[in-house]
Design a protein around this motif. Structure first.
Motif, short mmCIF file in Angstrom:
data_model
loop_
_atom_site.label_atom_id
_atom_site.label_comp_id
_atom_site.label_asym_id
_atom_site.label_seq_id
_atom_site.Cartn_x
_atom_site.Cartn_y
_atom_site.Cartn_z
N GLU A 3 -11.04 -2.66 1.20
CA GLU A 3 -11.88 -3.94 0.71
C GLU A 3 -11.69 -4.21 -0.91
OE1 GLU A 3 -13.16 -6.61 2.02
OE2 GLU A 3 -12.08 -5.88 3.65
N THR A 36 -9.82 -3.03 -3.09
CA THR A 36 -8.60 -3.40 -3.75
C THR A 36 -8.39 -4.86 -3.22
OG1 THR A 36 -7.77 -1.18 -3.17
CG2 THR A 36 -6.09 -3.14 -3.66
N ARG A 37 -8.52 -5.34 -1.89
CA ARG A 37 -8.55 -6.76 -1.63
C ARG A 37 -9.13 -7.56 -2.53
NH1 ARG A 37 -7.75 -8.44 4.40
NH2 ARG A 37 -5.66 -6.95 4.87
N LYS A 38 -10.35 -7.09 -2.86
CA LYS A 38 -11.30 -8.12 -4.04
C LYS A 38 -10.61 -8.15 -5.06
CE LYS A 38 -15.76 -7.34 -1.71
NZ LYS A 38 -16.83 -6.36 -1.57
N PHE A 76 -2.81 -11.85 3.24
CA PHE A 76 -2.77 -10.68 3.56
C PHE A 76 -2.20 -10.24 5.07
CE2 PHE A 76 -6.37 -10.68 0.60
CZ PHE A 76 -6.09 -9.62 -0.12
N SER A 131 0.07 -9.06 0.26
CA SER A 131 -0.17 -7.77 0.35
C SER A 131 -0.60 -7.36 1.89
CB SER A 131 -1.36 -7.17 -0.41
OG SER A 131 -1.76 -5.98 -0.67
N ASN A 135 0.80 -1.21 -0.10
CA ASN A 135 0.08 0.04 0.06
C ASN A 135 1.07 1.29 0.13
OD1 ASN A 135 -2.14 1.44 0.13
ND2 ASN A 135 -2.51 1.10 2.32
N HIS A 186 -3.68 -16.07 -2.20
CA HIS A 186 -3.62 -14.75 -1.79
C HIS A 186 -3.31 -14.85 -0.08
CE1 HIS A 186 -7.72 -15.60 -2.33
NE2 HIS A 186 -8.06 -15.12 -0.81
N GLU A 199 -5.38 -2.61 2.90
CA GLU A 199 -6.66 -2.74 3.97
C GLU A 199 -7.81 -2.36 3.26
OE1 GLU A 199 -5.06 -0.21 6.92
OE2 GLU A 199 -4.07 -1.77 8.05
N ILE A 202 -7.55 -7.92 -5.86
CA ILE A 202 -6.23 -9.00 -5.60
C ILE A 202 -6.54 -10.37 -5.61
CG2 ILE A 202 -4.37 -9.77 -4.03
CD1 ILE A 202 -4.34 -6.45 -3.43
N VAL A 203 -7.79 -10.69 -4.67
CA VAL A 203 -8.28 -12.19 -4.62
C VAL A 203 -8.74 -12.53 -5.95
CG1 VAL A 203 -10.10 -13.26 -3.54
CG2 VAL A 203 -9.04 -11.84 -2.23
#
Length: 127
Positions: free
Chosen positions: A70, A72-74, A85, A65, A39, A83, A68, A76-77
């Motif tokens: 949400e 962006t996490r989706k 975190f 990664s 990040n 994955h 934090e 990446i997933v």
């Protein structure tokens, strides 16, 4: 990983991926790729590259990664086979992302039936 598993692996920064990684990944679909996404100011560029590597090159992406957000996490997933975190720890985040890679090298060594405590062709340095 290279010393423990005796398998070829190479580290590339975002700036140097076009010098060797792209050609290798194009010729070898399913290439395992560890991808660290932090990040920081390179986040957007990293996400674009992640999308390209997973969708166009068909590499098998292991994403690590400290993001934090949400959404962006989706993303990446969605673009990674696996994955992981880690908590955002500022300048320590890259070190936290390396730990799962070290564990993967350790487990790969055991899966190949090798001894991680006695890698061959490494000598001890005595000062």
């Amino acid at each position: 990983m290279k010393e423990l598993t005796y398998k070829h692996c190479q580290a590339y920064s975002l700036n140097n991926t076009s010098n060797g990684y792209f050609n290798y990944a194009k010729n070898n679909p399913g290439t395992p790729t560890f991808f660290i996404i932090l990040n920081n100011e390179f986040l957007e560029r990293s996400l674009k590259f992640l999308d390209y590597v997973s969708n166009k090159l068909k590499a098998k992406v292991f994403a690590l990664s400290d993001v934090e957000d949400e959404d962006t996490r989706k993303l990446i997933v969605k673009n990674s086979a696996y994955h992981f975190f880690v908590p955002n720890a500022g300048y320590l985040s890259p070190m936290l992302c390396i730990i799962p890679i070290q564990l993967a090298a350790f487990e790969t060594t055991f899966a190949l039936g090798r001894d991680p405590d006695a890698p061959r062709n490494l000598t001890k340095v005595v000062l």
